[in-house]
Design a protein around this motif. Structure first.
Motif, PDB file in Angstrom:
ATOM      1  N   TYR A 116      32.068  60.826  62.756  1.00 30.47           N
ATOM      2  CA  TYR A 116      33.162  60.369  63.606  1.00 30.47           C
ATOM      3  C   TYR A 116      34.131  59.528  62.773  1.00 30.47           C
ATOM      4  CZ  TYR A 116      30.104  61.854  67.395  1.00 30.47           C
ATOM      5  OH  TYR A 116      29.306  62.589  68.222  1.00 30.47           O
ATOM      6  N   LEU A 117      35.418  59.852  62.866  1.00 28.83           N
ATOM      7  CA  LEU A 117      36.456  59.151  62.130  1.00 28.83           C
ATOM      8  C   LEU A 117      37.108  58.144  63.074  1.00 28.83           C
ATOM      9  CD1 LEU A 117      38.149  62.305  60.508  1.00 28.83           C
ATOM     10  CD2 LEU A 117      36.144  61.011  59.692  1.00 28.83           C
ATOM     11  N   PRO A 118      36.984  56.838  62.823  1.00 29.70           N
ATOM     12  CA  PRO A 118      37.534  55.837  63.744  1.00 29.70           C
ATOM     13  C   PRO A 118      39.052  55.969  63.900  1.00 29.70           C
ATOM     14  CG  PRO A 118      36.039  54.824  62.148  1.00 29.70           C
ATOM     15  CD  PRO A 118      36.301  56.224  61.666  1.00 29.70           C
ATOM     16  N   ALA A 119      39.507  55.858  65.153  1.00 32.72           N
ATOM     17  CA  ALA A 119      40.947  55.958  65.416  1.00 32.72           C
ATOM     18  C   ALA A 119      41.468  54.818  66.288  1.00 32.72           C
ATOM     19  CB  ALA A 119      41.282  57.293  66.072  1.00 32.72           C
ATOM     20  N   GLY A 120      40.588  53.995  66.852  1.00 27.13           N
ATOM     21  CA  GLY A 120      41.068  52.871  67.648  1.00 27.13           C
ATOM     22  C   GLY A 120      40.259  52.650  68.907  1.00 27.13           C
ATOM     23  N   ARG A 121      40.722  51.710  69.728  1.00 24.90           N
ATOM     24  CA  ARG A 121      40.050  51.373  70.986  1.00 24.90           C
ATOM     25  C   ARG A 121      40.963  51.746  72.147  1.00 24.90           C
ATOM     26  NH1 ARG A 121      40.005  46.888  74.368  1.00 24.90           N
ATOM     27  NH2 ARG A 121      41.356  45.707  72.946  1.00 24.90           N
ATOM     28  N   GLY A 122      40.414  52.481  73.098  1.00 24.75           N
ATOM     29  CA  GLY A 122      41.190  52.874  74.263  1.00 24.75           C
ATOM     30  C   GLY A 122      41.318  51.727  75.253  1.00 24.75           C
ATOM     31  N   ARG A 123      42.480  51.623  75.903  1.00 23.71           N
ATOM     32  CA  ARG A 123      42.745  50.525  76.834  1.00 23.71           C
ATOM     33  C   ARG A 123      43.243  51.079  78.166  1.00 23.71           C
ATOM     34  NH1 ARG A 123      46.331  47.315  72.527  1.00 23.71           N
ATOM     35  NH2 ARG A 123      46.721  45.795  74.192  1.00 23.71           N
ATOM     36  N   LEU A 124      42.554  50.712  79.233  1.00 22.33           N
ATOM     37  CA  LEU A 124      42.879  51.155  80.587  1.00 22.33           C
ATOM     38  C   LEU A 124      43.929  50.230  81.196  1.00 22.33           C
ATOM     39  CD1 LEU A 124      42.101  52.987  83.080  1.00 22.33           C
ATOM     40  CD2 LEU A 124      40.482  51.156  83.693  1.00 22.33           C
ATOM     41  N   VAL A 125      44.933  50.822  81.836  1.00 20.91           N
ATOM     42  CA  VAL A 125      45.945  50.017  82.528  1.00 20.91           C
ATOM     43  C   VAL A 125      46.136  50.542  83.949  1.00 20.91           C
ATOM     44  CG1 VAL A 125      47.147  49.575  80.345  1.00 20.91           C
ATOM     45  CG2 VAL A 125      47.969  51.394  81.854  1.00 20.91           C
ATOM     46  N   LEU A 126      46.634  49.661  84.802  1.00 16.65           N
ATOM     47  CA  LEU A 126      47.064  50.027  86.147  1.00 16.65           C
ATOM     48  C   LEU A 126      48.586  50.020  86.138  1.00 16.65           C
ATOM     49  CD1 LEU A 126      46.561  50.553  89.182  1.00 16.65           C
ATOM     50  CD2 LEU A 126      46.553  48.053  89.485  1.00 16.65           C
ATOM     51  N   ALA A 127      49.196  51.145  86.484  1.00 19.51           N
ATOM     52  CA  ALA A 127      50.656  51.273  86.451  1.00 19.51           C
ATOM     53  C   ALA A 127      51.189  51.545  87.852  1.00 19.51           C
ATOM     54  CB  ALA A 127      51.066  52.403  85.500  1.00 19.51           C
ATOM     55  N   TRP A 128      52.474  51.302  88.035  1.00 20.62           N
ATOM     56  CA  TRP A 128      53.097  51.544  89.325  1.00 20.62           C
ATOM     57  C   TRP A 128      54.490  52.122  89.112  1.00 20.62           C
ATOM     58  CZ3 TRP A 128      51.422  46.884  87.427  1.00 20.62           C
ATOM     59  CH2 TRP A 128      52.393  45.994  86.953  1.00 20.62           C
ATOM     60  N   PRO A 129      55.005  52.844  90.114  1.00 24.29           N
ATOM     61  CA  PRO A 129      56.314  53.500  89.962  1.00 24.29           C
ATOM     62  C   PRO A 129      57.467  52.526  90.151  1.00 24.29           C
ATOM     63  CG  PRO A 129      55.442  53.931  92.134  1.00 24.29           C
ATOM     64  CD  PRO A 129      54.381  53.157  91.402  1.00 24.29           C
ATOM     65  N   THR A 130      58.644  52.968  89.813  1.00 23.42           N
ATOM     66  CA  THR A 130      59.859  52.182  90.063  1.00 23.42           C
ATOM     67  C   THR A 130      59.961  51.879  91.556  1.00 23.42           C
ATOM     68  OG1 THR A 130      60.961  53.270  88.213  1.00 23.42           O
ATOM     69  CG2 THR A 130      62.372  52.194  89.834  1.00 23.42           C
ATOM     70  N   GLY A 131      60.289  50.631  91.868  1.00 23.96           N
ATOM     71  CA  GLY A 131      60.400  50.235  93.271  1.00 23.96           C
ATOM     72  C   GLY A 131      59.172  49.514  93.779  1.00 23.96           C
ATOM     73  N   ARG A 132      58.095  49.534  93.007  1.00 23.41           N
ATOM     74  CA  ARG A 132      56.870  48.788  93.352  1.00 23.41           C
ATOM     75  C   ARG A 132      56.672  47.684  92.321  1.00 23.41           C
ATOM     76  NH1 ARG A 132      55.255  50.082  98.466  1.00 23.41           N
ATOM     77  NH2 ARG A 132      55.078  52.316  98.770  1.00 23.41           N
ATOM     78  N   THR A 133      55.797  46.740  92.637  1.00 20.31           N
ATOM     79  CA  THR A 133      55.441  45.720  91.666  1.00 20.31           C
ATOM     80  C   THR A 133      54.043  45.200  91.966  1.00 20.31           C
ATOM     81  OG1 THR A 133      56.125  43.635  90.613  1.00 20.31           O
ATOM     82  CG2 THR A 133      56.441  43.809  92.998  1.00 20.31           C
ATOM     83  N   LEU A 134      53.338  44.814  90.920  1.00 19.46           N
ATOM     84  CA  LEU A 134      51.974  44.281  91.025  1.00 19.46           C
ATOM     85  C   LEU A 134      51.826  43.148  90.018  1.00 19.46           C
ATOM     86  CD1 LEU A 134      49.643  47.422  91.224  1.00 19.46           C
ATOM     87  CD2 LEU A 134      49.595  45.510  92.811  1.00 19.46           C
TER      88      LEU A 134
END
Length: 258
Positions: free
Chosen positions: A109-127
Motif C-alpha cells: 500500500y502506497l500512502p496517499a493521505g487521511r480522508g476527512r468527512l464533512v457535512l455540507a449544505w446547499p446555497t440558501g442553507r446554513t449550519l
C-alpha cells in the motif's frame, strides 16, 4: 516492352522502393524511442477522488514519461474492474476497505493521505454544527451508500455515535457515491449531505458551505494506492511510489484535502 513502358515500370519500382525505405526508417525511429514513452500504468480510484488522482496522474506523466490510464467509479465497480482485468495495477481507496475486499489481493500500500468527512449544505442553507440537523428544515439529508463508499460508512458511524441516527430517521437519503451527494447539494435537491473534504473543496463555490466532522466519531480513513498483486515489480509502480513521496505529490494531496 517498349522504352516508355520500361521507364514507367522503373519509376513505379523506384516509388515502391522509396516507400519501403521510408517505412523502415520510421520503424527504426519508433524503436529508438525511450522505453518509458511506450509504458503505461492503469490506475483505478473511487469517484470521490477523481480530482486529486487526475492531478497526480498528470504530474506523474510529466515527470516520468509513463502514461496513466485512469478508471473511476464507486468502489464496487473499481474492485470488480481490478478483479476482471489484469491491466489494473494500482487502486486508490481506503486501506481498510481494500484489505477487507478479499479480491483482488494487494502486495503493498502506497500512502496517499487521511480522508476527512464533512457535512455540507446547499446555497440558501446554513449550519453551525451537525447537531442542528434535527431542525425541521433539514428534511432530506444525503449520504453515500455505506456498502460501496467509505464516506457512507463513516457518515453512518458518525450518526450512530453522535446519537443523531434515531433523531433523523426518515430523513436520510442514501445514494450511490460521494459525487452524487455533491451533485444533489449543488442542485439544491437535498438540505444537507455527507461528503469528503476533497469533493467539498471541489464544489465549494457552488454550495453554501461545509463543516468537518470530528474524526473521533468515525473510523480512521487512510487513503492509499493499493498495488495489485502481480504488478508490484512493474517499473511504473516503483516510480509511482517514489513520486507519491515527493514534495510535488504531497502538495497536490494537501491541496485536495488529504
Amino acid at each position: 516492352m517498349n522504352l516508355p513502358a520500361l521507364l514507367a515500370h522503373a519509376l513505379w519500382r523506384g516509388v515502391r522502393i522509396s516507400r519501403f525505405w521510408l517505412a523502415l526508417a520510421g520503424l527504426s525511429a519508433v524503436g529508438a524511442l525511450p522505453v518509458s514513452a511506450a509504458e503505461s500504468l492503469t490506475l483505478a480510484a473511487g469517484a470521490g477522488y477523481k480530482r486529486p488522482v487526475s492531478e497526480l496522474a498528470a504530474a506523474f506523466e510529466r515527470r516520468s514519461g509513463i502514461r496513466i490510464e485512469p478508471f473511476f467509479g464507486h468502489m464496487g465497480q473499481v474492485l470488480a474492474q481490478a478483479r476482471q482485468s489484469d491491466r489494473v495495477a494500482v487502486v486508490f481507496g481506503d486501506q481498510a476497505f481494500l484489505e477487507g475486499a478479499g479480491q483482488p489481493a494487494f502486495a503493498r500500500y502506497l500512502p496517499a493521505g487521511r480522508g476527512r468527512l464533512v457535512l455540507a449544505w446547499p446555497t440558501g442553507r446554513t449550519l453551525a454544527k451537525p447537531e442542528e440537523l434535527v431542525a425541521p428544515q433539514f428534511a432530506r439529508i444525503a449520504l453515500p451508500d455505506e456498502r460501496q463508499a467509505v464516506y457512507g460508512k463513516a457518515a453512518s458511524q458518525f450518526l450512530a455515535r453522535s446519537g443523531l441516527a434515531k433523531k433523523l430517521e426518515g430523513r436520510l437519503l442514501m445514494v450511490a457515491n460521494v459525487p452524487q451527494v455533491s451533485a444533489y447539494l449543488v442542485g439544491g435537491e437535498v438540505d444537507a449531505g455527507f461528503i469528503n473534504l476533497t469533493d467539498a473543496l471541489g464544489v465549494r463555490e457552488r454550495i453554501g458551505g461545509f463543516v468537518e466532522i470530528d474524526p473521533a466519531l468515525h473510523d480512521e480513513i487512510r487513503i492509499v494506492g493499493g498495488v495489485v498483486s502481480g504488478h508490484e515489480n512493474l517499473p511504473g509502480v516503483q516510480a509511482l511510489a517514489e513520486f507519491l513521496a515527493s514534495p510535488e505529490a504531497q502538495a497536490i494531496l494537501i491541496r485536495h484535502g488529504l
